[in-house]
Design a protein around this motif. Structure first.
Motif, PDB file in Angstrom:
ATOM      1  N   ILE A  40       0.848  -1.195   0.000  1.00 39.96           N
ATOM      2  CA  ILE A  40       0.000   0.000   0.000  1.00 39.96           C
ATOM      3  C   ILE A  40       0.879   1.240   0.000  1.00 39.96           C
ATOM      4  O   ILE A  40       1.784   1.379   0.823  1.00 39.96           O
ATOM      5  N   ILE A  41       0.557   2.137  -0.920  1.00 35.60           N
ATOM      6  CA  ILE A  41       1.227   3.433  -0.989  1.00 35.60           C
ATOM      7  C   ILE A  41       0.155   4.510  -0.926  1.00 35.60           C
ATOM      8  O   ILE A  41      -0.830   4.456  -1.658  1.00 35.60           O
ATOM      9  N   VAL A  42       0.348   5.466  -0.048  1.00 29.68           N
ATOM     10  CA  VAL A  42      -0.541   6.619   0.060  1.00 29.68           C
ATOM     11  C   VAL A  42       0.293   7.848  -0.296  1.00 29.68           C
ATOM     12  O   VAL A  42       1.388   8.026   0.233  1.00 29.68           O
ATOM     13  N   LYS A  79       4.458  15.451  -1.217  1.00 32.42           N
ATOM     14  CA  LYS A  79       5.100  16.318  -2.204  1.00 32.42           C
ATOM     15  C   LYS A  79       6.248  17.081  -1.549  1.00 32.42           C
ATOM     16  O   LYS A  79       6.145  17.412  -0.381  1.00 32.42           O
ATOM     17  N   PRO A  80       7.281  17.372  -2.250  1.00 33.31           N
ATOM     18  CA  PRO A  80       7.544  16.960  -3.625  1.00 33.31           C
ATOM     19  C   PRO A  80       7.926  15.479  -3.654  1.00 33.31           C
ATOM     20  O   PRO A  80       8.694  15.000  -2.817  1.00 33.31           O
ATOM     21  N   TYR A  81       7.348  14.751  -4.590  1.00 30.14           N
ATOM     22  CA  TYR A  81       7.554  13.310  -4.662  1.00 30.14           C
ATOM     23  C   TYR A  81       8.976  12.975  -5.116  1.00 30.14           C
ATOM     24  O   TYR A  81       9.515  13.614  -6.005  1.00 30.14           O
ATOM     25  N   ASP A  82       9.539  11.985  -4.489  1.00 34.47           N
ATOM     26  CA  ASP A  82      10.837  11.445  -4.884  1.00 34.47           C
ATOM     27  C   ASP A  82      10.533  10.212  -5.738  1.00 34.47           C
ATOM     28  O   ASP A  82      10.314   9.125  -5.213  1.00 34.47           O
ATOM     29  N   PHE A  83      10.474  10.416  -7.043  1.00 39.51           N
ATOM     30  CA  PHE A  83      10.035   9.345  -7.932  1.00 39.51           C
ATOM     31  C   PHE A  83      10.952   8.129  -7.886  1.00 39.51           C
ATOM     32  O   PHE A  83      10.490   6.997  -8.012  1.00 39.51           O
ATOM     33  N   ALA A  84      12.236   8.326  -7.679  1.00 39.77           N
ATOM     34  CA  ALA A  84      13.155   7.196  -7.573  1.00 39.77           C
ATOM     35  C   ALA A  84      12.785   6.340  -6.355  1.00 39.77           C
ATOM     36  O   ALA A  84      12.808   5.097  -6.412  1.00 39.77           O
ATOM     37  N   ARG A  85      12.411   6.978  -5.271  1.00 39.25           N
ATOM     38  CA  ARG A  85      12.011   6.258  -4.059  1.00 39.25           C
ATOM     39  C   ARG A  85      10.686   5.516  -4.280  1.00 39.25           C
ATOM     40  O   ARG A  85      10.507   4.376  -3.831  1.00 39.25           O
ATOM     41  N   ILE A  86       9.767   6.143  -4.989  1.00 43.12           N
ATOM     42  CA  ILE A  86       8.480   5.487  -5.286  1.00 43.12           C
ATOM     43  C   ILE A  86       8.708   4.272  -6.190  1.00 43.12           C
ATOM     44  O   ILE A  86       8.158   3.197  -5.928  1.00 43.12           O
ATOM     45  N   VAL A  87       9.509   4.423  -7.211  1.00 43.60           N
ATOM     46  CA  VAL A  87       9.796   3.308  -8.110  1.00 43.60           C
ATOM     47  C   VAL A  87      10.475   2.176  -7.344  1.00 43.60           C
ATOM     48  O   VAL A  87      10.125   1.006  -7.522  1.00 43.60           O
ATOM     49  N   ALA A  88      11.418   2.508  -6.491  1.00 41.79           N
ATOM     50  CA  ALA A  88      12.091   1.482  -5.688  1.00 41.79           C
ATOM     51  C   ALA A  88      11.095   0.741  -4.814  1.00 41.79           C
ATOM     52  O   ALA A  88      11.173  -0.487  -4.659  1.00 41.79           O
ATOM     53  N   ARG A  89      10.138   1.451  -4.256  1.00 45.09           N
ATOM     54  CA  ARG A  89       9.112   0.818  -3.419  1.00 45.09           C
ATOM     55  C   ARG A  89       8.220  -0.114  -4.244  1.00 45.09           C
ATOM     56  O   ARG A  89       7.874  -1.203  -3.824  1.00 45.09           O
TER      57      ARG A  89
END
Length: 59
Positions: free
Chosen positions: A23-25, A46-56
């Protein structure tokens, strides 16, 4: 989200019913200090760290 259920409420209900679910919120209004999520859930603000989201997502 319409109705009385918040995104965080929904995430916690899903975590209870489906403990194996990832689950990601994400929110631009809340901070991680303002949400109480299930242990396996992760919060991004925000601001989103897209690298961290992709890693998750890949975990």
């Amino acid at each position: 989200m319409p109705g009385r259920l918040s995104r965080v409420d929904l995430a916690n209900i899903v975590a209870q019913r489906f403990p194996e679910a990832g689950i990601i919120v994400a929110s631009g209004r809340l901070t991680s200090n303002e949400v109480d999520l299930a242990p396996r859930a992760e919060f991004f603000s925000k601001p989103y760290d897209f690298a961290r989201i992709v890693a998750r997502l890949q975990a």
